[in-house]
Enzyme design. Structure first.
Site, PDB file in Angstrom:
ATOM      1  N   ASP A 177     -29.401 -43.755  -5.190  1.00 21.70           N
ATOM      2  CA  ASP A 177     -29.249 -44.212  -6.305  1.00 21.70           C
ATOM      3  C   ASP A 177     -30.296 -44.407  -7.282  1.00 21.70           C
ATOM      4  O   ASP A 177     -30.249 -45.443  -8.246  1.00 21.70           O
ATOM      5  CB  ASP A 177     -28.110 -45.446  -6.431  1.00 21.70           C
TER       6      ASP A 177
ATOM      7  N   HIS B 187       1.975   4.385  -2.839  1.00 18.84           N
ATOM      8  CA  HIS B 187       1.944   6.028  -2.835  1.00 18.84           C
ATOM      9  C   HIS B 187       3.288   6.356  -3.136  1.00 18.84           C
ATOM     10  O   HIS B 187       3.552   7.358  -4.022  1.00 18.84           O
ATOM     11  CB  HIS B 187       1.856   6.307  -1.578  1.00 18.84           C
TER      12      HIS B 187
ATOM     13  N   HIS C  60       0.901  -1.247  -0.008  1.00 20.58           N
ATOM     14  CA  HIS C  60       0.037   0.156   0.055  1.00 20.58           C
ATOM     15  C   HIS C  60       0.996   1.198   0.014  1.00 20.58           C
ATOM     16  O   HIS C  60       0.928   2.244  -0.901  1.00 20.58           O
ATOM     17  CB  HIS C  60      -0.996  -0.131   1.238  1.00 20.58           C
ATOM     18  N   GLU C  61       1.744   1.367   1.107  1.00 24.13           N
ATOM     19  CA  GLU C  61       2.673   2.528   0.962  1.00 24.13           C
ATOM     20  C   GLU C  61       3.646   2.526  -0.157  1.00 24.13           C
ATOM     21  O   GLU C  61       3.913   3.509  -0.620  1.00 24.13           O
ATOM     22  CB  GLU C  61       3.609   2.263   2.327  1.00 24.13           C
TER      23      GLU C  61
END
Length: 415
Positions: free
Chosen positions: A212, A25, A21-22
């Site tokens: 079945d 930036h 995230h950083e």
């Protein structure tokens, strides 16, 4: 040991997400020519760092996030050195500042989307046609999956030593059998079977079923249990009968996709997740009393918010139970939530800076049309009381969720 490994892995995944995230930036700021002086993973004392160009990179001692320092984020910042005035972030066009401030959330969204695509082509995504409401489950055919026991007093806990055996298992029923009648009363759906079984007295009962494609009959000894009403799960429990089975849905829970089709499936799933995230954020104020109840010894509501601590504990449970799909879906959900939350138009969140940048731009445009002097930039110092209030409220809420996740955590699996 596997539980602790899962906790560590999930916590590490969150730390990597926040670090990226950083980095989002930092990289976009550098691409536009803004000056970035520091990029660190963690907080507190510096453990290791190096400088390349004008930026110092490093690791700090408390691994609870990360940060990057962009010079001149606001006109009131005094970190602009002589000669760098033109590189101050606040001087750049609003669209460039918007990209830089939203890059962190975009990184979270990209992590979520890439992970979802990988899940779609490997493990498969949840089937959108799978019933996701009580009414949807009740409308399913009465195809059963045998339970290992009957829990007499608390249907939410797992089987323990001493619990009576499942009546259906004792009667030699098998997974996939479809119940068609109980004591001669026809049954076509799971909801009808629950109603009829609960209305039947405990003890021997005749069960018609199909296996079945072949009809058959068995005698089962229905168990007496305590259950709340079907239409009121939190209501008072009463004595009813139980067969010791769970629903085996006819619709597959997961759908696998090819690499191409996975893009559309990922987009659809993300759209649904966006709606659910919006609803969850709207319910947060309503869930504060439930969190306090959990902290003070009451039952933990499964729909209450969780912190990073709670998410890491759930990640540990997932690894302990080899439920890797749950682990990665938790990772997806958390990244998507963080991405949306950071775009809220509140300081000190990224969305608050974006909102102020566009407010300044619109205000300048309006003043120009009115032939009035440009009012200039917003004074961030005047917004500090609001910023502190947001930090205080967020801090108290975080403390409350962390405390609840420590003393009364949400669990997905019985341990």
């Amino acid at each position: 040991m596997s539980y602790l490994l899962g906790v560590v892995l999930f916590a590490a995944a969150i730390l990597i997400s926040v670090s990226l995230h950083e980095a989002g930036h930092m990289l976009t700021a550098k691409a536009f020519g803004m000056k970035v002086t520091r990029y660190f993973v963690g907080f507190g004392p510096t453990l290791w760092s190096f400088k390349r160009g004008e930026t110092e990179y490093g690791v700090k001692g408390i691994p609870l996030g990360g940060f990057c320092k962009i010079v001149g984020m606001t006109p009131q910042d005094d970190d602009v050195e002589p000669g760098d005035e033109k590189r101050a972030m606040w001087r750049y066009p609003v669209w460039k500042r918007t990209i830089v401030m939203s890059a962190g959330s975009i990184t979270h969204f990209m992590l979520a989307l890439v992970t979802l695509w990988l899940i779609a082509v490997t493990a498969g995504l949840p089937n959108p046609k799978f019933p996701n409401t009580d009414e949807g489950f009740k409308a399913e055919p009465a195809v059963v999956a045998l339970a290992p026991c009957v829990v007499v007093e608390n249907a939410n806990r797992a089987c323990q030593a001493g619990d009576p055996a499942s009546p259906a298992a004792s009667a030699q029923l098998k997974d996939g059998d479809r119940i068609t009648a109980v004591n001669g009363k026809p049954i076509s759906t799971w909801g009808q079977m629950l109603d009829v079984v609960r209305a039947t007295k405990p003890g021997p009962a005749t069960l018609d079923y199909v296996r079945d494609g072949v009809p058959a009959t068995a005698t089962v000894d229905l168990a007496a249990v305590q259950r709340p009403p079907l239409d009121d799960p939190k209501g008072a429990a009463s004595s009813v009968s139980a067969l010791g089975v769970a629903l085996r849905p006819s619709t597959p829970t997961l759908v696998h996709y090819g690499p191409g089709a996975a893009f559309g499936a990922t987009a659809d799933f993300t759209g649904n997740m966006a709606v659910q995230t919006a609803h969850a954020m709207q319910r947060i104020p309503q869930k504060v009393p439930a969190l306090w109840t959990a902290v003070t010894g009451g039952e933990r509501d499964m729909d209450t918010p969780i912190s990073v601590v709670g998410a890491s504990r759930l990640g540990g449970e997932a690894v302990e139970n080899s439920a890797w799909l749950v682990f990665f879906m938790l990772f997806v959900s958390l990244n998507f939530f963080i991405g949306v939350f950071n775009l809220l138009p509140l300081l000190p969140l990224d969305g608050g800076h974006i909102a102020i940048a566009w407010f300044e731009r619109v205000r300048s445009w309006l003043y120009a049309r009115l032939r009035r002097p440009d009012p200039g930039r917003v004074d961030y110092l005047k917004l500090m009381p609001i910023t502190y209030a947001v930090i205080l409220i967020g801090g108290v809420f975080t403390l409350l969720t962390v405390t609840a996740d420590v003393v009364n955590p949400i669990t997905l699996f019985s341990r």
